[in-house]
Scaffold this active site. Sequence first.
Site, mmCIF file in Angstrom:
data_model
loop_
_atom_site.group_PDB
_atom_site.id
_atom_site.type_symbol
_atom_site.label_atom_id
_atom_site.label_comp_id
_atom_site.label_asym_id
_atom_site.label_seq_id
_atom_site.Cartn_x
_atom_site.Cartn_y
_atom_site.Cartn_z
ATOM 1 N N HIS A 1 31.724 36.729 40.534
ATOM 2 C CA HIS A 1 31.399 37.736 39.510
ATOM 3 C C HIS A 1 29.912 38.012 39.368
ATOM 4 C CE1 HIS A 1 31.906 40.346 36.076
ATOM 5 N NE2 HIS A 1 31.167 39.578 35.309
ATOM 6 N N HIS B 1 37.592 43.914 37.419
ATOM 7 C CA HIS B 1 37.723 45.294 37.904
ATOM 8 C C HIS B 1 38.978 45.476 38.759
ATOM 9 C CE1 HIS B 1 33.795 46.532 36.451
ATOM 10 N NE2 HIS B 1 33.244 45.474 37.021
ATOM 11 N N ASP C 1 32.241 37.964 46.331
ATOM 12 C CA ASP C 1 32.498 39.371 46.031
ATOM 13 C C ASP C 1 32.022 40.320 47.136
ATOM 14 O OD1 ASP C 1 32.468 39.294 42.522
ATOM 15 O OD2 ASP C 1 31.831 37.599 43.754
ATOM 16 N N GLU D 1 36.948 42.408 44.796
ATOM 17 C CA GLU D 1 37.071 43.295 43.640
ATOM 18 C C GLU D 1 35.972 44.351 43.517
ATOM 19 O OE1 GLU D 1 36.764 42.708 39.679
ATOM 20 O OE2 GLU D 1 34.737 41.956 39.734
ATOM 21 N N ASN D 2 34.932 44.278 44.344
ATOM 22 C CA ASN D 2 33.894 45.314 44.326
ATOM 23 C C ASN D 2 33.789 46.035 45.666
ATOM 24 O OD1 ASN D 2 32.141 42.920 42.465
ATOM 25 N ND2 ASN D 2 32.840 44.842 41.591
#
Length: 271
Positions: A179, A68, A8, A39-40
């Site tokens: 995650h 997200h 991530d 995703e972040n």
Amino acid sequence: MKILFLGDVMGRAGRAAISEHLPRLREAWRLDFVVVNGENATSGVGLSGDHAKVLLDAGADVITLGDHAFDQKDMLTFIANEPRIIRPLNFSKAAPGAGARVFKAPGGRKVLVAQVLGQVFMKRPFDDPFSALDALLRQYPLGGQISASLIDIHCEATSEKMGVGHFCDGRASIVVGTHTHVPTADVMILPGGTAYQSDAGMCGDYNSVIGMEKTEPMRRFVTGMPKGRFTPAMEEATLSGLYVETDDRTGKALRVQMVRQGGRLSPAGPE
């Protein structure tokens, strides 16, 4: 095939780490294919189109997302025109984009990339990841039209991630978790030939609480009361991920090793 997966990407620090290290690693390790979980990457929540371009320009062949996926609203339209971005396979059926695709790699080889969301301890109820993966892997068996396959299992519970790993053992080249933002020490090749790690960790500032500046998360833990917003930590990020070498004929993993570059964690990677 030499494949790199990076965990991530967390905020500006994570994007900077990708831009700084990935071009060098592609050349030094002679990488054939790179997958990045992004995703972040935008303020710690979701991925914008502009920041997706930053990751792709740095050398990512594919970007995976997560729960997200569409927190940055422009991704709803951007993903429809950018096939190199993969949203979760078991997300809403109305979601744009695709949860799995086959991509071209050097030498005419093909790589399947897919992502699924777990169900345990997740805030939203997602569709069954096991049935979604079963149908996909039946369609794209190793040793068939694809040379390798990578599954990003995005969820909270390590038990669920391990369950997916064993479910896909011998059917996928790589199963890697994302995650939780914390790298796990269980890198291995499963009995059927699938490379596995419960969580690749984040590409972000580890002088933090899972990538967020420490003050507000610690206040909430200690007092149970929020005062401000979470903001991504901004010091030097560590690039964290998984390096795998696969057999082009069988698609099975031959070598697997955790990756750490820059930042605070001890360096690691292929020699």
